[in-house]
Design a protein around this motif. Structure first.
Motif, PDB file in Angstrom:
ATOM      1  N   ARG A   1       0.704  -1.246   0.022  1.00 44.39           N
ATOM      2  CA  ARG A   1      -0.125   0.042  -0.076  1.00 44.39           C
ATOM      3  C   ARG A   1       0.917   1.194   0.075  1.00 44.39           C
ATOM      4  O   ARG A   1       1.864   1.367   0.685  1.00 44.39           O
ATOM      5  CB  ARG A   1      -1.015   0.052   1.102  1.00 44.39           C
ATOM      6  CG  ARG A   1      -1.846   1.204   1.374  1.00 44.39           C
ATOM      7  CD  ARG A   1      -2.934   0.981   2.267  1.00 44.39           C
ATOM      8  NE  ARG A   1      -2.569   0.406   3.489  1.00 44.39           N
ATOM      9  CZ  ARG A   1      -2.584   1.655   4.440  1.00 44.39           C
ATOM     10  NH1 ARG A   1      -2.672   2.718   4.110  1.00 44.39           N
ATOM     11  NH2 ARG A   1      -2.065   1.193   5.644  1.00 44.39           N
TER      12      ARG A   1
ATOM     13  N   LYS B   1      -1.582  -3.117  -5.177  1.00 41.65           N
ATOM     14  CA  LYS B   1      -2.545  -3.539  -6.118  1.00 41.65           C
ATOM     15  C   LYS B   1      -3.253  -1.955  -6.443  1.00 41.65           C
ATOM     16  O   LYS B   1      -4.164  -2.214  -7.718  1.00 41.65           O
ATOM     17  CB  LYS B   1      -3.899  -4.087  -5.318  1.00 41.65           C
ATOM     18  CG  LYS B   1      -3.199  -5.548  -4.755  1.00 41.65           C
ATOM     19  CD  LYS B   1      -2.851  -6.440  -5.813  1.00 41.65           C
ATOM     20  CE  LYS B   1      -2.288  -7.670  -5.240  1.00 41.65           C
ATOM     21  NZ  LYS B   1      -1.896  -8.601  -6.149  1.00 41.65           N
ATOM     22  N   GLU B   2      -3.055  -1.065  -6.049  1.00 40.56           N
ATOM     23  CA  GLU B   2      -3.823   0.416  -6.414  1.00 40.56           C
ATOM     24  C   GLU B   2      -2.735   1.590  -6.414  1.00 40.56           C
ATOM     25  O   GLU B   2      -2.096   1.479  -5.595  1.00 40.56           O
ATOM     26  CB  GLU B   2      -4.836   0.786  -5.320  1.00 40.56           C
ATOM     27  CG  GLU B   2      -5.476   1.923  -5.602  1.00 40.56           C
ATOM     28  CD  GLU B   2      -6.785   2.217  -4.659  1.00 40.56           C
ATOM     29  OE1 GLU B   2      -7.365   3.378  -4.842  1.00 40.56           O
ATOM     30  OE2 GLU B   2      -6.763   1.417  -3.632  1.00 40.56           O
TER      31      GLU B   2
ATOM     32  N   PRO C   1      -3.343   5.232  -5.880  1.00 44.32           N
ATOM     33  CA  PRO C   1      -4.425   6.238  -5.480  1.00 44.32           C
ATOM     34  C   PRO C   1      -3.541   7.666  -5.835  1.00 44.32           C
ATOM     35  O   PRO C   1      -2.587   7.772  -6.349  1.00 44.32           O
ATOM     36  CB  PRO C   1      -4.185   5.914  -3.837  1.00 44.32           C
ATOM     37  CG  PRO C   1      -2.915   5.647  -3.512  1.00 44.32           C
ATOM     38  CD  PRO C   1      -2.409   4.687  -4.893  1.00 44.32           C
TER      39      PRO C   1
ATOM     40  N   ILE D   1      -0.975  -4.522 -10.125  1.00 43.04           N
ATOM     41  CA  ILE D   1      -1.811  -3.466 -10.022  1.00 43.04           C
ATOM     42  C   ILE D   1      -2.874  -3.734 -10.966  1.00 43.04           C
ATOM     43  O   ILE D   1      -3.112  -3.869 -11.991  1.00 43.04           O
ATOM     44  CB  ILE D   1      -1.117  -2.306 -10.543  1.00 43.04           C
ATOM     45  CG1 ILE D   1      -0.018  -1.713  -9.554  1.00 43.04           C
ATOM     46  CG2 ILE D   1      -2.306  -1.016 -10.679  1.00 43.04           C
ATOM     47  CD1 ILE D   1       0.867  -0.656  -9.979  1.00 43.04           C
ATOM     48  N   ASP D   2      -4.177  -3.496 -10.238  1.00 52.86           N
ATOM     49  CA  ASP D   2      -5.434  -3.650 -11.009  1.00 52.86           C
ATOM     50  C   ASP D   2      -6.488  -2.574 -11.104  1.00 52.86           C
ATOM     51  O   ASP D   2      -7.455  -2.173 -11.620  1.00 52.86           O
ATOM     52  CB  ASP D   2      -6.405  -4.663 -10.547  1.00 52.86           C
ATOM     53  CG  ASP D   2      -6.693  -4.681  -9.088  1.00 52.86           C
ATOM     54  OD1 ASP D   2      -6.744  -3.781  -8.417  1.00 52.86           O
ATOM     55  OD2 ASP D   2      -6.864  -5.682  -8.549  1.00 52.86           O
ATOM     56  N   THR D   3      -5.967  -1.348 -10.087  1.00 52.41           N
ATOM     57  CA  THR D   3      -6.661  -0.077 -10.012  1.00 52.41           C
ATOM     58  C   THR D   3      -5.919   1.158 -10.027  1.00 52.41           C
ATOM     59  O   THR D   3      -4.715   1.212  -9.330  1.00 52.41           O
ATOM     60  CB  THR D   3      -7.573  -0.094  -8.697  1.00 52.41           C
ATOM     61  OG1 THR D   3      -8.235  -1.175  -8.503  1.00 52.41           O
ATOM     62  CG2 THR D   3      -8.358   1.210  -8.537  1.00 52.41           C
TER      63      THR D   3
ATOM     64  N   SER E   1      -6.225   5.136  -9.838  1.00 54.41           N
ATOM     65  CA  SER E   1      -7.158   6.322  -9.687  1.00 54.41           C
ATOM     66  C   SER E   1      -7.030   7.574 -10.535  1.00 54.41           C
ATOM     67  O   SER E   1      -6.110   7.706 -11.326  1.00 54.41           O
ATOM     68  CB  SER E   1      -6.889   7.091  -8.332  1.00 54.41           C
ATOM     69  OG  SER E   1      -6.984   5.924  -7.170  1.00 54.41           O
TER      70      SER E   1
END
Length: 301
Positions: free
Chosen positions: A89, A112-113, A115, A134-136, A138
């Motif tokens: 994270r 994974k994200e 932001p 990583i799948d997301t 922002s």
């Protein structure tokens, strides 16, 4: 007595705040450079006590979270590499006020994200997020990266890029999105047509090497607007997708294209209009597509 108890609580509370603010790592080994001098730091909780540090290298050490302020105010820091460290994270402002930072490499972790407010407004020229899963991503994840030239997002699980992903980032030269799960189907036409690559490559000129790598994804259809505005992109890699159809207008803006790779797709025929556009490229790879016999004979493929 009542006053003493309050004071004691206040001091204890203040001590706790200091501990939380200064402990960014859990007693790990960190290699740093002060100029050209390499130094290995053992059982470290932070690097913020090293004002002269120019490089930070962490590999195979357990870091679950990159916290806000991890590298705060390290005025000479130019290079950060945290690889294969199970990082999951990213908190906002982890790179706060690192004004000389040029390279961030967070490859082969478990992020994974991406932001908002992690990379926004940084001075980096190279950002590597390869091999994380990583799948997301922002909206505005890569906001206002004025100096960014290379972005590596390869070998992740990205299925779709958000609009405004590169808001006010306009000087990219190399974008690697290979080995993801990106797809774009005709049903996307129901959405507002949007060129994901026009803004990040906005300030490129025809004399600079430039690459967009979309190989090894799941594209089946190349829309008319996908590469709109990319007049000076030099190399485009679309090999090893599932491309069955290409809109006749898809590559019309690519007037400076030098290399186009469409190998390993599901193309059976290409219109004469598209072939005229392809002919402008110095290198064209159409191998390993299931061409119809008529098309293959006509163009000696």
């Amino acid at each position: 007595m009542h006053i003493l108890i309050q004071l004691s609580f206040f001091v204890f509370g203040f001590s706790c705040v200091l501990t939380n603010e200064t402990q960014f790592f859990n007693y790990i080994t960190i290699k740093i450079y002060r100029g050209d001098v390499p130094i290995t730091l053992l059982r470290q909780e932070t690097v913020n006590t090293e004002p002269e540090v120019t490089e930070v290298i962490i590999e195979n050490e357990p870091i679950r979270v990159l916290k806000t302020g991890t590298f705060r105010n390290l005025a000479k820091l130019k290079y950060i590499r945290i690889r294969s460290s199970a990082l999951e994270r990213l908190e906002s402002f982890a790179f706060q006020n690192v004004t000389r930072l040029r390279t961030i490499d967070l490859s082969f972790n478990r992020i994974k994200e991406v932001p908002i407010n992690v990379f926004a407004n940084l001075t980096v020229s190279k950002l590597v997020l390869k091999g994380n899963g990583i799948d997301t991503i922002s909206i505005s994840a890569f906001y206002n990266l004025t100096y960014l030239r290379t972005l590596d997002l390869s070998s992740n699980n990205i299925m779709e890029m958000p609009m405004l992903m590169f808001d006010l980032t306009r000087n990219l030269r190399i974008l690697d999105l290979s080995f993801n799960r990106l797809n774009q189907y005709p049903s996307f036409a129901k959405r507002t047509p949007y060129s994901y690559f026009e803004e990040p490559f906005y300030n490129i000129n025809e004399f600079e090497p430039s690459t967009i790598d979309l190989s090894f994804n799941n594209f089946s259809y190349i829309t008319s607007y996908m590469f709109r505005g990319l007049s000076c992109i030099g190399e485009l890699k679309l090999n090893n997708n599932n491309v069955r159809k290409i809109d006749e207008r898809a590559f019309e803006d690519l007037r400076c294209l030098k290399s186009l790779d469409l190998e390993g797709n599901d193309l059976q025929e290409i219109s004469d209009r598209l072939l005229k556009v392809f002919a402008m490229a110095e290198t064209l790879n159409l191998a390993n597509n299931p061409w119809t016999n008529t098309f293959a004979c006509k163009y000696e493929l």
